[in-house]
Design a protein around this motif. Structure first.
Motif, mmCIF file in Angstrom:
data_model
loop_
_atom_site.group_PDB
_atom_site.id
_atom_site.type_symbol
_atom_site.label_atom_id
_atom_site.label_comp_id
_atom_site.label_asym_id
_atom_site.label_seq_id
_atom_site.Cartn_x
_atom_site.Cartn_y
_atom_site.Cartn_z
ATOM 1 N N HIS A 1 -18.638 -2.322 0.699
ATOM 2 C CA HIS A 1 -17.422 -2.748 0.834
ATOM 3 C C HIS A 1 -16.170 -1.779 0.257
ATOM 4 C CE1 HIS A 1 -20.102 -6.292 0.291
ATOM 5 N NE2 HIS A 1 -19.053 -7.155 1.024
ATOM 6 N N GLY A 2 -16.648 -0.806 -0.450
ATOM 7 C CA GLY A 2 -15.751 0.312 -0.528
ATOM 8 C C GLY A 2 -15.448 0.875 0.651
ATOM 9 N N GLN A 3 -16.500 1.432 1.353
ATOM 10 C CA GLN A 3 -16.229 2.145 2.681
ATOM 11 C C GLN A 3 -15.479 1.218 3.601
ATOM 12 O OE1 GLN A 3 -17.003 5.055 3.019
ATOM 13 N NE2 GLN A 3 -16.266 5.334 5.081
ATOM 14 N N ALA A 4 -15.661 -0.136 3.831
ATOM 15 C CA ALA A 4 -15.142 -0.923 4.560
ATOM 16 C C ALA A 4 -13.587 -1.239 3.921
ATOM 17 C CB ALA A 4 -15.718 -2.413 4.497
ATOM 18 N N LEU A 5 -13.547 -1.279 2.784
ATOM 19 C CA LEU A 5 -11.870 -1.519 2.349
ATOM 20 C C LEU A 5 -11.099 -0.090 2.675
ATOM 21 C CD1 LEU A 5 -9.859 -2.936 0.870
ATOM 22 C CD2 LEU A 5 -10.679 -1.760 -1.276
ATOM 23 N N ILE A 6 -12.057 1.158 2.661
ATOM 24 C CA ILE A 6 -11.228 2.176 3.147
ATOM 25 C C ILE A 6 -10.819 2.177 4.537
ATOM 26 C CG2 ILE A 6 -11.497 4.892 3.476
ATOM 27 C CD1 ILE A 6 -13.077 4.779 0.696
ATOM 28 N N GLU B 1 -4.710 3.156 7.922
ATOM 29 C CA GLU B 1 -3.577 3.561 8.574
ATOM 30 C C GLU B 1 -2.385 2.877 7.742
ATOM 31 O OE1 GLU B 1 -6.142 2.347 10.817
ATOM 32 O OE2 GLU B 1 -6.916 4.199 11.410
ATOM 33 N N LEU B 2 -2.439 2.288 6.508
ATOM 34 C CA LEU B 2 -1.429 1.941 5.917
ATOM 35 C C LEU B 2 -0.363 2.677 5.509
ATOM 36 C CD1 LEU B 2 -2.991 -0.702 3.423
ATOM 37 C CD2 LEU B 2 -1.712 -1.051 5.548
ATOM 38 N N CYS B 3 -0.583 4.015 5.094
ATOM 39 C CA CYS B 3 0.324 5.174 4.817
ATOM 40 C C CYS B 3 0.599 6.064 6.165
ATOM 41 C CB CYS B 3 -0.126 5.782 3.809
ATOM 42 S SG CYS B 3 -0.300 5.048 2.349
ATOM 43 N N VAL B 4 1.739 6.299 6.609
ATOM 44 C CA VAL B 4 2.115 7.234 7.642
ATOM 45 C C VAL B 4 2.268 8.672 7.128
ATOM 46 C CG1 VAL B 4 3.524 7.726 9.577
ATOM 47 C CG2 VAL B 4 2.868 5.248 8.964
ATOM 48 N N THR B 5 1.541 9.733 7.381
ATOM 49 C CA THR B 5 1.710 10.942 6.677
ATOM 50 C C THR B 5 1.562 11.979 7.944
ATOM 51 O OG1 THR B 5 -0.508 11.532 6.677
ATOM 52 C CG2 THR B 5 0.657 10.486 4.532
ATOM 53 N N TRP C 1 -0.879 6.097 -3.873
ATOM 54 C CA TRP C 1 -0.748 4.777 -4.443
ATOM 55 C C TRP C 1 -2.031 3.870 -3.912
ATOM 56 C CZ3 TRP C 1 4.764 3.939 -1.741
ATOM 57 C CH2 TRP C 1 5.670 4.594 -2.553
ATOM 58 N N LEU C 2 -2.187 4.107 -2.642
ATOM 59 C CA LEU C 2 -3.353 3.282 -1.905
ATOM 60 C C LEU C 2 -4.697 3.764 -2.484
ATOM 61 C CD1 LEU C 2 -3.995 1.475 0.342
ATOM 62 C CD2 LEU C 2 -4.143 3.788 1.703
ATOM 63 N N ALA C 3 -4.893 5.172 -2.826
ATOM 64 C CA ALA C 3 -6.213 5.428 -3.462
ATOM 65 C C ALA C 3 -6.341 4.927 -4.806
ATOM 66 C CB ALA C 3 -6.150 7.083 -3.421
ATOM 67 N N GLU C 4 -5.316 4.816 -5.704
ATOM 68 C CA GLU C 4 -5.423 4.362 -6.942
ATOM 69 C C GLU C 4 -5.462 2.917 -7.181
ATOM 70 O OE1 GLU C 4 -1.920 3.671 -10.227
ATOM 71 O OE2 GLU C 4 -2.329 5.718 -9.822
ATOM 72 N N SER D 1 -9.712 -0.006 -7.703
ATOM 73 C CA SER D 1 -9.895 -1.094 -8.608
ATOM 74 C C SER D 1 -10.581 -2.273 -7.946
ATOM 75 C CB SER D 1 -8.648 -1.421 -9.424
ATOM 76 O OG SER D 1 -7.718 -2.051 -8.264
ATOM 77 N N LEU D 2 -10.469 -2.318 -6.656
ATOM 78 C CA LEU D 2 -11.011 -3.477 -5.922
ATOM 79 C C LEU D 2 -12.469 -3.188 -5.298
ATOM 80 C CD1 LEU D 2 -7.706 -4.360 -3.570
ATOM 81 C CD2 LEU D 2 -8.633 -5.490 -5.690
ATOM 82 N N ILE D 3 -13.001 -1.981 -5.410
ATOM 83 C CA ILE D 3 -14.324 -1.660 -4.722
ATOM 84 C C ILE D 3 -15.366 -2.073 -5.645
ATOM 85 C CG2 ILE D 3 -15.751 0.306 -4.064
ATOM 86 C CD1 ILE D 3 -13.102 1.873 -3.485
ATOM 87 N N LYS D 4 -16.198 -3.017 -4.805
ATOM 88 C CA LYS D 4 -17.160 -3.554 -5.891
ATOM 89 C C LYS D 4 -18.547 -2.968 -5.400
ATOM 90 C CE LYS D 4 -18.075 -7.493 -2.492
ATOM 91 N NZ LYS D 4 -18.324 -8.840 -2.415
#
Length: 189
Positions: free
Chosen positions: A173-178, A183-187, A159-162, A166-169
């Motif tokens: 900024h894409g690397q910073a968004l990553i 740590e949003l997902c706990v795996t 979900w997170l990757a998908e 769409s937000l990466i400009k």
């Protein structure tokens, strides 16, 4: 010593690798409604980094502001209790936002140093930006609380990757968004 030419290569490589891994793994269940607002707030906070970088470029202040970071993280822990969040997890989330924000600032200032100038755009005062960042933190923690039950779902990374893609400009900024969402997902991995 700063090696500017390697930074874009490293960021590009890491971003492409992470994006490519998300392309192959499609989520089997739809993302929860709580994810999009959380990512939008994270992205909004991250975009303020551009303005913060401009104020620091003009003032000559260092990007690292340990006293401010400590205060922001302490406030997050207090606010976590009000939202029935684990204070340490809330602190980790906010610390990730700070690190991602600094990543953008360092990247932009490095670009401007190489060009010997920053963009010719209006600059807000840093003291005008801080209340906006504080307001975003309140929203961020509430949205994080709404998303918390989904963090352990096996589809969370997909979900997170998908939705993040769409937000990466741009690469920086894409690397910073990553970094901000790392740590949003706990795996169990």
């Amino acid at each position: 010593m700063f090696h500017r030419p390697r930074l874009p290569q490293l960021l590009s490589g890491a971003l492409l690798g992470l994006l490519a891994s998300g392309v192959h793994a499609a989520a089997t269940t739809p993302a929860p409604d709580a994810l999009q607002p959380l990512l939008a707030t994270i992205n909004e906070r991250l975009n303020i980094a551009d303005q913060v970088a401009l104020t620091k470029w003009d003032s000559g202040k260092p990007i690292q502001d340990t006293a401010r970071e400590t205060l922001v993280i302490a406030n997050a822990k207090k606010q976590a209790n009000e939202r029935k969040l684990n204070p340490d997890e809330a602190a980790e989330l906010v610390a990730a936002q700070i690190e991602a924000n600094k990543l953008v600032q360092y990247g932009l200032i490095a670009q401007w140093q190489a060009a010997h100038k920053a963009p010719d755009v209006p600059r807000p005062d840093l003291n005008q930006l801080r209340p906006k960042l504080d307001e975003l933190q309140v929203r961020l923690l509430q949205q994080y609380a709404d998303f918390t039950p989904y963090r352990v779902d096996p589809d969370c990374p997909n979900w997170l990757a998908e939705q993040r893609s769409s937000l990466i400009k741009d690469t920086l900024h894409g690397q910073a968004l990553i970094r901000a969402t790392g740590e949003l997902c706990v795996t169990d991995q």
